[in-house]
Design a protein around this motif. Structure first.
Motif, mmCIF file in Angstrom:
data_model
loop_
_atom_site.group_PDB
_atom_site.id
_atom_site.type_symbol
_atom_site.label_atom_id
_atom_site.label_comp_id
_atom_site.label_asym_id
_atom_site.label_seq_id
_atom_site.Cartn_x
_atom_site.Cartn_y
_atom_site.Cartn_z
ATOM 1 N N PRO A 273 7.947 21.379 4.238
ATOM 2 C CA PRO A 273 7.379 20.135 2.886
ATOM 3 C C PRO A 273 9.059 19.909 2.389
ATOM 4 C CG PRO A 273 7.487 22.467 2.676
ATOM 5 C CD PRO A 273 7.765 22.325 3.876
ATOM 6 N N PHE A 274 8.450 18.871 0.968
ATOM 7 C CA PHE A 274 9.397 18.087 0.365
ATOM 8 C C PHE A 274 10.655 17.663 1.621
ATOM 9 C CE2 PHE A 274 8.091 21.104 -2.535
ATOM 10 C CZ PHE A 274 7.369 19.890 -3.256
ATOM 11 N N SER A 275 10.596 17.101 2.932
ATOM 12 C CA SER A 275 11.180 16.067 3.439
ATOM 13 C C SER A 275 11.866 14.711 3.349
ATOM 14 C CB SER A 275 11.392 16.331 5.205
ATOM 15 O OG SER A 275 9.772 15.908 5.167
ATOM 16 N N THR A 276 10.823 13.960 2.463
ATOM 17 C CA THR A 276 11.206 12.726 2.133
ATOM 18 C C THR A 276 11.195 12.818 0.776
ATOM 19 O OG1 THR A 276 9.407 12.032 4.004
ATOM 20 C CG2 THR A 276 9.588 11.051 1.960
ATOM 21 N N PRO B 103 8.169 10.173 -1.545
ATOM 22 C CA PRO B 103 7.697 11.439 -1.842
ATOM 23 C C PRO B 103 6.623 12.060 -2.439
ATOM 24 C CG PRO B 103 9.447 10.771 -2.778
ATOM 25 C CD PRO B 103 8.728 9.683 -2.525
ATOM 26 N N PRO B 104 6.631 13.816 -2.010
ATOM 27 C CA PRO B 104 5.370 14.662 -1.868
ATOM 28 C C PRO B 104 5.102 14.782 -3.521
ATOM 29 C CG PRO B 104 6.771 15.263 -0.968
ATOM 30 C CD PRO B 104 7.386 14.929 -1.684
ATOM 31 N N LEU B 105 3.579 14.258 -3.374
ATOM 32 C CA LEU B 105 2.905 14.260 -4.772
ATOM 33 C C LEU B 105 2.973 16.399 -4.875
ATOM 34 C CD1 LEU B 105 0.786 12.226 -5.964
ATOM 35 C CD2 LEU B 105 2.228 12.838 -7.588
ATOM 36 N N GLN C 129 9.425 15.822 -11.395
ATOM 37 C CA GLN C 129 10.468 14.587 -11.242
ATOM 38 C C GLN C 129 10.543 13.423 -9.828
ATOM 39 O OE1 GLN C 129 13.452 13.473 -12.880
ATOM 40 N NE2 GLN C 129 14.513 11.617 -11.373
ATOM 41 N N LEU C 130 9.560 14.329 -8.997
ATOM 42 C CA LEU C 130 9.307 13.271 -8.591
ATOM 43 C C LEU C 130 7.788 12.526 -8.085
ATOM 44 C CD1 LEU C 130 9.943 15.362 -5.163
ATOM 45 C CD2 LEU C 130 10.994 13.518 -5.902
ATOM 46 N N VAL C 131 7.413 13.337 -9.387
ATOM 47 C CA VAL C 131 5.874 12.461 -9.296
ATOM 48 C C VAL C 131 5.826 11.713 -10.681
ATOM 49 C CG1 VAL C 131 3.997 13.196 -11.458
ATOM 50 C CG2 VAL C 131 4.494 14.786 -9.646
ATOM 51 N N SER C 132 7.079 11.680 -11.058
ATOM 52 C CA SER C 132 7.183 10.036 -12.137
ATOM 53 C C SER C 132 7.745 8.535 -10.757
ATOM 54 C CB SER C 132 7.862 9.927 -13.056
ATOM 55 O OG SER C 132 9.211 10.509 -12.644
ATOM 56 N N VAL D 242 0.828 -1.197 -0.049
ATOM 57 C CA VAL D 242 -0.293 0.015 -0.364
ATOM 58 C C VAL D 242 0.960 0.974 0.598
ATOM 59 C CG1 VAL D 242 -1.539 0.855 1.340
ATOM 60 C CG2 VAL D 242 -1.362 -1.053 1.396
ATOM 61 N N VAL D 243 1.265 2.035 -1.724
ATOM 62 C CA VAL D 243 1.826 3.170 -1.341
ATOM 63 C C VAL D 243 0.671 4.585 -0.781
ATOM 64 C CG1 VAL D 243 3.159 2.499 -3.373
ATOM 65 C CG2 VAL D 243 0.808 4.115 -3.622
ATOM 66 N N VAL D 244 1.564 4.852 0.428
ATOM 67 C CA VAL D 244 0.682 5.795 0.669
ATOM 68 C C VAL D 244 1.299 7.486 0.191
ATOM 69 C CG1 VAL D 244 0.910 7.702 3.551
ATOM 70 C CG2 VAL D 244 1.260 5.430 3.157
ATOM 71 N N VAL D 245 1.064 8.539 -0.467
ATOM 72 C CA VAL D 245 1.010 9.403 -1.399
ATOM 73 C C VAL D 245 -0.097 11.031 -0.533
ATOM 74 C CG1 VAL D 245 1.585 7.878 -2.667
ATOM 75 C CG2 VAL D 245 -1.316 9.233 -3.253
ATOM 76 N N GLY D 246 0.831 12.000 -1.124
ATOM 77 C CA GLY D 246 -0.087 13.211 -0.842
ATOM 78 C C GLY D 246 0.789 13.574 -1.281
ATOM 79 N N PRO D 247 -0.013 15.268 -0.619
ATOM 80 C CA PRO D 247 1.036 16.527 -1.081
ATOM 81 C C PRO D 247 1.439 16.692 0.389
ATOM 82 C CG PRO D 247 -1.210 16.933 -0.675
ATOM 83 C CD PRO D 247 -1.622 15.537 -0.595
ATOM 84 N N PRO D 248 2.785 17.858 -0.468
ATOM 85 C CA PRO D 248 4.230 17.909 1.161
ATOM 86 C C PRO D 248 3.238 17.872 1.580
ATOM 87 C CG PRO D 248 4.000 19.308 -0.238
ATOM 88 C CD PRO D 248 2.798 18.756 -1.188
ATOM 89 N N ASN D 249 4.126 17.805 2.756
ATOM 90 C CA ASN D 249 3.948 18.376 4.683
ATOM 91 C C ASN D 249 2.510 17.445 4.875
ATOM 92 O OD1 ASN D 249 5.671 19.558 6.175
ATOM 93 N ND2 ASN D 249 4.231 21.575 6.452
ATOM 94 N N VAL D 250 1.722 16.928 4.837
ATOM 95 C CA VAL D 250 0.307 16.549 4.961
ATOM 96 C C VAL D 250 0.321 15.048 6.706
ATOM 97 C CG1 VAL D 250 -0.650 17.010 3.239
ATOM 98 C CG2 VAL D 250 -0.414 15.012 3.235
#
Ligand SMILES: Nc1nc2c(ncn2[C@@H]2O[C@H](COP(=O)(O)OP(=O)(O)OP(=O)(O)O)[C@@H](O)[C@H]2O)c(=O)[nH]1
Ligand SMILES: [Mg+2]
Length: 391
Positions: free
Chosen positions: A113-116, A137-139, A145-148, A85-93
């Motif tokens: 934000p963008f710590s991971t 990493p945040p979406l 670059q992180l999105v892909s 299960v991948v845990v995704v989301g915007p930065p810093n949530v």
């Protein structure tokens, strides 16, 4: 309409799906792109092929780094447990804090934000099984670059947890995550039709499941698959499915992942209002089947409920095997809902079906304790099964 590829382009895709190594897959996709037609019908496949190529190149690069013994970043995460299960989301949530609180994995939590930047897996225990949660990493559209990277992880996972922050505009955050994933062919809202193609060794092409083929017959499906040199397969369909959808599913160009939205930071000021907006949006779209749970990584609110939700979301069952005269094994075999004794036997050993005589079942699927059943008997969660074979 299906993509209507030339036989040459189809042959290249067939080569891709038969390829064993990453290098072979990359070569096949490159060749496909060089011969693929540029007409409208083929657009989606072309787009997919380019993205898949980029993901494969990144994976190859990472393997090379590892082989050289460098301890550099790990971008892909091997599956473990009953479901990834991948845990995704915007930065810093609060993705990283949640994965830490749920699994104890050493994620990196920070106020900024963008710590991971790299995925970190951890295991969440639930009854006798474990789910693998992967912090990512945040979406964010501002970091393509992180999105892909995140999309690649989501495409490979069994389910997606979307984390949003109730200290901000949670609904908008959800919509952005959903749309970003969808732009890359990963859908978390249930589409009109869902397809899963399972390659088999015999019995030709079968279409199974509760769905309906639209403007196509089983023969059309068989013909489409034969174009890709696939002669034996079980095509599971749900909802309304067109030939197009089957073609996309063949190469995982478009995938549907069951999702749970964790509305985090429920402890913060104004959380209730943000939650209500998100809740009413999702409940109006109930048929899209996105589940919602308010949580707080800081106070621990509702964290104990995620295991149960994931279990239901993944549509799995736990089956305990036993040998005649001994106790059932404490760790279950995890199967898809609807699985039969045949699926269980195949999971245990590829020979098991050939030497199968009968099975005895105790538990929810048994008419009486120790019922004697055959390979086609449908199992239920919590069953205990004893398989009798001719050797
Ligand atoms: N009040 C409150 N703060 C939280 C909660 N969860 C996380 N935080 C805080 O939010 C900040 C971000 O947490 P992270 O876990 O690093 O967030 P992230 O989503 O992993 O961030 P990126 O990796 O940068 O995308 C930290 O300061 C956390 O302490 C929560 O439930 N309530
Ligand atoms: Mg993080």
């Amino acid at each position: 309409m299906p993509a209507n590829l030339t036989p040459e382009a189809q042959a290249k895709l067939a080569k891709y799906s038969e390829a064993r190594s990453i290098e072979e897959k990359i070569r096949a996709l490159e060749e496909f792109l060089s011969v693929a037609p540029k007409h409208k019908g083929a657009e989606n496949l072309l787009l997919w092929a380019r993205r898949r190529l980029a993901e494969l190149r990144e994976e190859l690069e990472e393997r090379r780094r590892k082989r050289r013994g460098s301890r550099g970043p790990r971008i892909f995460v091997e599956k473990e447990g009953a479901g990834q299960v991948v845990v995704v989301g915007p930065p810093n949530v609060g993705k990283s804090l949640l994965v830490y609180k749920l699994t104890g994995a050493r994620t990196r939590v920070a106020e900024y934000p963008f710590s991971t930047l790299l995925p970190v897996p951890g295991m969440l225990p639930y009854r006798d099984i474990y789910f693998q949660l992967v912090d990512t990493p945040p979406l964010s559209r501002s970091a393509p670059q992180l999105v892909s990277r995140v999309v690649g992880l989501a495409r490979n996972a069994d389910a997606v947890v979307v984390v949003v922050g109730l200290d901000g505009d949670a609904l908008n955050q959800y919509l952005e995550v959903r749309d970003t994933l969808a732009e890359h062919g990963v859908f978390i809202e249930k589409p009109r039709g869902v397809v899963r193609v399972e390659r088999t060794r015999s019995n030709g092409v079968q279409v199974v499941g509760p769905g309906r083929l639209v403007d196509a017959t089983v023969n059309d499906v068989a013909r489409l698959l034969a174009g890709y040199r696939i002669y034996h397969a079980r095509v599971h369909i749900e909802g309304e499915v067109a030939l197009d959808d089957i073609e996309a599913a063949l190469f995982h160009a478009i995938v549907y992942k069951p999702a749970i939205v964790l509305a985090n930071k429920a402890d913060t000021h104004g959380a209730e209002r943000a939650y209500r907006r998100l809740y009413s949006y999702l409940s109006e779209r109930r048929e899209k089947s996105v589940w919602l749970l308010p949580v707080s990584a800081v106070t621990g609110l509702n964290l104990g409920r995620l295991g149960e939700l994931l279990f239901r979301r993944l549509s799995i069952i736990r089956v305990y095997t036993k040998k005649p005269g001994s106790e059932p094994s404490p760790t279950p075999v995890v199967l898809r809902k609807g699985a039969t004794v045949r699926d269980l036997a195949l999971q245990i050993h590829s020979d098991m079906v050939d030497y199968f005589e009968y099975a005895r079942v105790w538990g929810p699927s048994a008419k009486y304790p120790g019922e004697r059943v055959g390979l086609e008997h449908r199992l239920e969660d919590g069953d205990i099964v004893e398989i009798h074979s001719r050797r």
